[in-house]
Design a protein around this motif. Structure first.
Motif, mmCIF file in Angstrom:
data_model
loop_
_atom_site.group_PDB
_atom_site.id
_atom_site.type_symbol
_atom_site.label_atom_id
_atom_site.label_comp_id
_atom_site.label_asym_id
_atom_site.label_seq_id
_atom_site.Cartn_x
_atom_site.Cartn_y
_atom_site.Cartn_z
ATOM 1 N N TRP A 293 0.226 18.299 32.065
ATOM 2 C CA TRP A 293 0.493 16.914 31.670
ATOM 3 C C TRP A 293 -0.624 16.445 30.746
ATOM 4 C CZ3 TRP A 293 4.104 12.975 33.264
ATOM 5 C CH2 TRP A 293 5.180 13.471 33.997
ATOM 6 N N ASN A 294 -0.252 16.075 29.546
ATOM 7 C CA ASN A 294 -1.237 15.528 28.618
ATOM 8 C C ASN A 294 -1.121 14.001 28.579
ATOM 9 O OD1 ASN A 294 0.999 14.953 26.941
ATOM 10 N ND2 ASN A 294 0.803 16.935 25.909
ATOM 11 N N ARG A 295 -1.933 13.396 27.738
ATOM 12 C CA ARG A 295 -1.959 11.927 27.695
ATOM 13 C C ARG A 295 -0.623 11.342 27.206
ATOM 14 N NH1 ARG A 295 -6.304 9.030 28.592
ATOM 15 N NH2 ARG A 295 -7.624 10.868 28.295
ATOM 16 N N ARG A 296 0.031 12.035 26.284
ATOM 17 C CA ARG A 296 1.327 11.554 25.800
ATOM 18 C C ARG A 296 2.358 11.550 26.918
ATOM 19 N NH1 ARG A 296 5.969 13.797 23.880
ATOM 20 N NH2 ARG A 296 5.126 15.884 24.224
ATOM 21 N N ASP A 297 2.357 12.605 27.757
ATOM 22 C CA ASP A 297 3.284 12.655 28.887
ATOM 23 C C ASP A 297 2.990 11.531 29.877
ATOM 24 O OD1 ASP A 297 4.341 14.980 27.751
ATOM 25 O OD2 ASP A 297 2.918 16.249 28.839
ATOM 26 N N PHE A 298 1.711 11.291 30.114
ATOM 27 C CA PHE A 298 1.328 10.260 31.070
ATOM 28 C C PHE A 298 1.798 8.883 30.625
ATOM 29 C CE2 PHE A 298 -1.934 7.067 32.241
ATOM 30 C CZ PHE A 298 -1.699 7.025 33.602
ATOM 31 N N TYR A 299 1.538 8.555 29.357
ATOM 32 C CA TYR A 299 1.972 7.239 28.871
ATOM 33 C C TYR A 299 3.489 7.159 28.738
ATOM 34 C CZ TYR A 299 -2.797 5.705 28.093
ATOM 35 O OH TYR A 299 -4.107 5.319 28.282
ATOM 36 N N LEU B 208 5.472 8.379 31.021
ATOM 37 C CA LEU B 208 5.850 7.964 32.375
ATOM 38 C C LEU B 208 5.559 6.496 32.591
ATOM 39 C CD1 LEU B 208 6.775 8.690 35.262
ATOM 40 C CD2 LEU B 208 4.380 9.187 35.798
ATOM 41 N N MET B 209 4.435 5.997 32.060
ATOM 42 C CA MET B 209 4.106 4.580 32.227
ATOM 43 C C MET B 209 5.168 3.704 31.565
ATOM 44 S SD MET B 209 1.418 4.419 34.066
ATOM 45 C CE MET B 209 2.177 5.842 34.877
ATOM 46 N N LEU C 16 16.475 6.904 36.839
ATOM 47 C CA LEU C 16 16.378 6.580 35.418
ATOM 48 C C LEU C 16 15.022 6.983 34.848
ATOM 49 C CD1 LEU C 16 18.024 3.023 35.434
ATOM 50 C CD2 LEU C 16 19.068 5.192 34.755
ATOM 51 N N VAL C 17 13.973 6.816 35.653
ATOM 52 C CA VAL C 17 12.623 7.181 35.200
ATOM 53 C C VAL C 17 12.546 8.685 34.922
ATOM 54 C CG1 VAL C 17 10.197 7.332 35.884
ATOM 55 C CG2 VAL C 17 11.498 5.256 36.367
ATOM 56 N N LYS C 18 13.128 9.483 35.802
ATOM 57 C CA LYS C 18 13.044 10.943 35.651
ATOM 58 C C LYS C 18 13.712 11.434 34.369
ATOM 59 C CE LYS C 18 14.736 11.811 39.767
ATOM 60 N NZ LYS C 18 15.206 12.573 40.960
ATOM 61 N N GLY C 19 14.695 10.718 33.893
ATOM 62 C CA GLY C 19 15.371 11.142 32.676
ATOM 63 C C GLY C 19 14.850 10.485 31.413
ATOM 64 N N ASP C 20 13.787 9.697 31.545
ATOM 65 C CA ASP C 20 13.302 8.921 30.395
ATOM 66 C C ASP C 20 11.920 9.359 29.932
ATOM 67 O OD1 ASP C 20 13.688 7.011 28.467
ATOM 68 O OD2 ASP C 20 12.818 5.373 29.635
ATOM 69 N N VAL C 21 11.418 10.474 30.441
ATOM 70 C CA VAL C 21 10.112 10.995 30.014
ATOM 71 C C VAL C 21 10.361 12.204 29.119
ATOM 72 C CG1 VAL C 21 7.875 11.904 30.737
ATOM 73 C CG2 VAL C 21 9.048 10.206 32.150
ATOM 74 N N GLU C 22 10.088 12.023 27.840
ATOM 75 C CA GLU C 22 10.383 13.073 26.868
ATOM 76 C C GLU C 22 9.481 14.277 27.082
ATOM 77 O OE1 GLU C 22 10.550 13.646 21.978
ATOM 78 O OE2 GLU C 22 10.017 11.704 22.882
ATOM 79 N N GLY C 23 10.096 15.461 27.064
ATOM 80 C CA GLY C 23 9.338 16.701 27.192
ATOM 81 C C GLY C 23 9.123 17.167 28.618
ATOM 82 N N THR D 177 10.995 17.798 32.568
ATOM 83 C CA THR D 177 12.235 17.889 33.331
ATOM 84 C C THR D 177 12.217 16.856 34.460
ATOM 85 O OG1 THR D 177 11.352 19.534 34.876
ATOM 86 C CG2 THR D 177 12.337 20.351 32.830
ATOM 87 N N PRO D 178 13.376 16.465 34.976
ATOM 88 C CA PRO D 178 13.394 15.520 36.102
ATOM 89 C C PRO D 178 12.592 16.005 37.301
ATOM 90 C CG PRO D 178 15.588 15.724 35.145
ATOM 91 C CD PRO D 178 14.733 16.753 34.478
ATOM 92 N N GLU D 179 12.589 17.312 37.536
ATOM 93 C CA GLU D 179 11.818 17.845 38.669
ATOM 94 C C GLU D 179 10.317 17.665 38.445
ATOM 95 O OE1 GLU D 179 14.176 19.470 37.023
ATOM 96 O OE2 GLU D 179 15.786 19.375 38.523
ATOM 97 N N GLU D 180 9.858 17.908 37.216
ATOM 98 C CA GLU D 180 8.441 17.733 36.915
ATOM 99 C C GLU D 180 8.025 16.266 37.045
ATOM 100 O OE1 GLU D 180 7.403 21.243 33.676
ATOM 101 O OE2 GLU D 180 8.491 19.466 32.994
ATOM 102 N N VAL D 181 8.875 15.367 36.566
ATOM 103 C CA VAL D 181 8.568 13.938 36.662
ATOM 104 C C VAL D 181 8.547 13.500 38.123
ATOM 105 C CG1 VAL D 181 9.337 11.626 36.044
ATOM 106 C CG2 VAL D 181 9.539 13.480 34.388
ATOM 107 N N GLU D 182 9.481 13.977 38.902
ATOM 108 C CA GLU D 182 9.528 13.596 40.316
ATOM 109 C C GLU D 182 8.278 14.064 41.055
ATOM 110 O OE1 GLU D 182 12.568 13.944 44.152
ATOM 111 O OE2 GLU D 182 12.878 15.198 42.384
#
Length: 306
Positions: A131-137, A139-140, A153-160, A162-167
């Motif tokens: 997870w880099n800074r772009r991924d973190f922001y 998610l924010m 909805l959050v899990k599908g809205d983080v570019e780059g 997967t929903p599993e990684e976001v969860e």
């Protein structure tokens, strides 16, 4: 003869003296001296292959301790000396004390033992290094737009990601976000997003309820509570047909849509109702938005009175 007489009477004009404000050599010599003083301080050396971790990657705190110990031992091995801080004008010695403390840590540093090296390698797999800074922001922004209660909805809205990684990341984030340096700002940002969504939901419910009360086609028969002044109240001249169309489209598209006013503007241009209505067709997105906000304000005012 005449030329000779003129030559004898000619008075040579005085030589023009140029005023010199500065010496070029002295100027550049001083400029180079100043740049040398104010230049960036040399960064302290780091081990060539040491991993660089960030607080939002949520590695165990023990890993940071081991990396710090490894860093100090490396600086001792290469004989690094902490540069002395320049004396401040007020005579404050805190900078000198900090330099002495840092140098003492380096002088007493010991390299990692074999057990600590193995522990460091094991702990380095327990964070979110991918997870880099772009991924973190990203998610924010998703949390700000959808909230904690809409994780699907959050899990599908983080570019780059997967929903599993976001969860997996979100679970750790919700438990440990207080460890972040700007935790208060991030929490405030997400709270403001929640308040914004609440206001949007209230407006959407109001639009749906008001338009639902109209027994006939709301595009033709919906009554807008203008109060005194008719459709000219609180804004440029809009006809009732134009205002009804804006409200109907706002309710249909949804105020929570990011490009709702751009889409309303496009619907206005495509509608046969306004084929020859240059006024409404020439309104830009900002003007459409302001008029919709004015109309929603009229509906809210009527609801408060009731």
């Amino acid at each position: 003869r005449g030329t000779a007489e003129i030559g004898q009477l000619w008075i040579q004009p005085a030589k023009r003296e140029r005023k010199v404000n500065y010496a070029v050599d002295d100027y550049y010599r001083e400029a180079l001296r100043q740049s040398a003083k104010t230049g960036t301080t040399q960064r302290a050396p780091r081990p060539p292959k040491q991993m660089n971790i960030h607080d939002f990657q949520f590695y165990p705190a023990r890993l940071q301790e081991l990396l710090e110990k490894e860093l100090l031992a490396y600086r001792r091995a290469i004989g690094y000396k902490v540069p002395k801080a320049e004396a401040s004008e007020d005579g404050n010695s805190s900078a000198g004390e900090a330099q002495s403390d840092e140098q003492a840590k380096i002088d007493s540093a010991e390299p990692l033992t074999e057990e600590e090296v193995k522990e460091k390698e094991e702990l380095s797999t327990q964070g979110f290094g991918n997870w880099n800074r772009r991924d973190f922001y990203g998610l924010m922004r998703a949390l700000e737009n959808h909230g904690y209660g809409n994780m699907d909805l959050v899990k599908g809205d983080v570019e780059g990601k997967t929903p599993e990684e976001v969860e997996a990341y979100a679970k750790v984030f919700l438990k440990r976000y207080k460890e972040l340096a700007d935790a208060d700002r991030l929490e405030s940002q997400i709270t403001k997003g929640e308040q914004k969504r609440t206001r949007r939901n209230e407006i959407q419910q109001l639009l749906d309820a008001k338009l639902g009360e109209c027994k006939q086609d709301p595009q033709r028969h919906f009554c807008i509570p203008y109060g005194t002044g008719g459709s000219t109240a609180r804004g440029r001249v809009y006809t009732e047909d134009e205002d009804r169309f804006l409200l109907v489209q706002l309710a249909r598209i949804g105020i929570a849509c990011d490009d709702v006013y751009d889409r309303i503007r496009q619907e206005v241009r495509l509608s046969p109702l306004f084929r020859f209505d240059w006024f409404i067709k020439s309104r830009n997105t900002q003007e459409i938005q302001r008029r919709c906000q004015t109309l929603v304000g009229l509906l809210q005012k009527e609801a408060q009175i009731k």
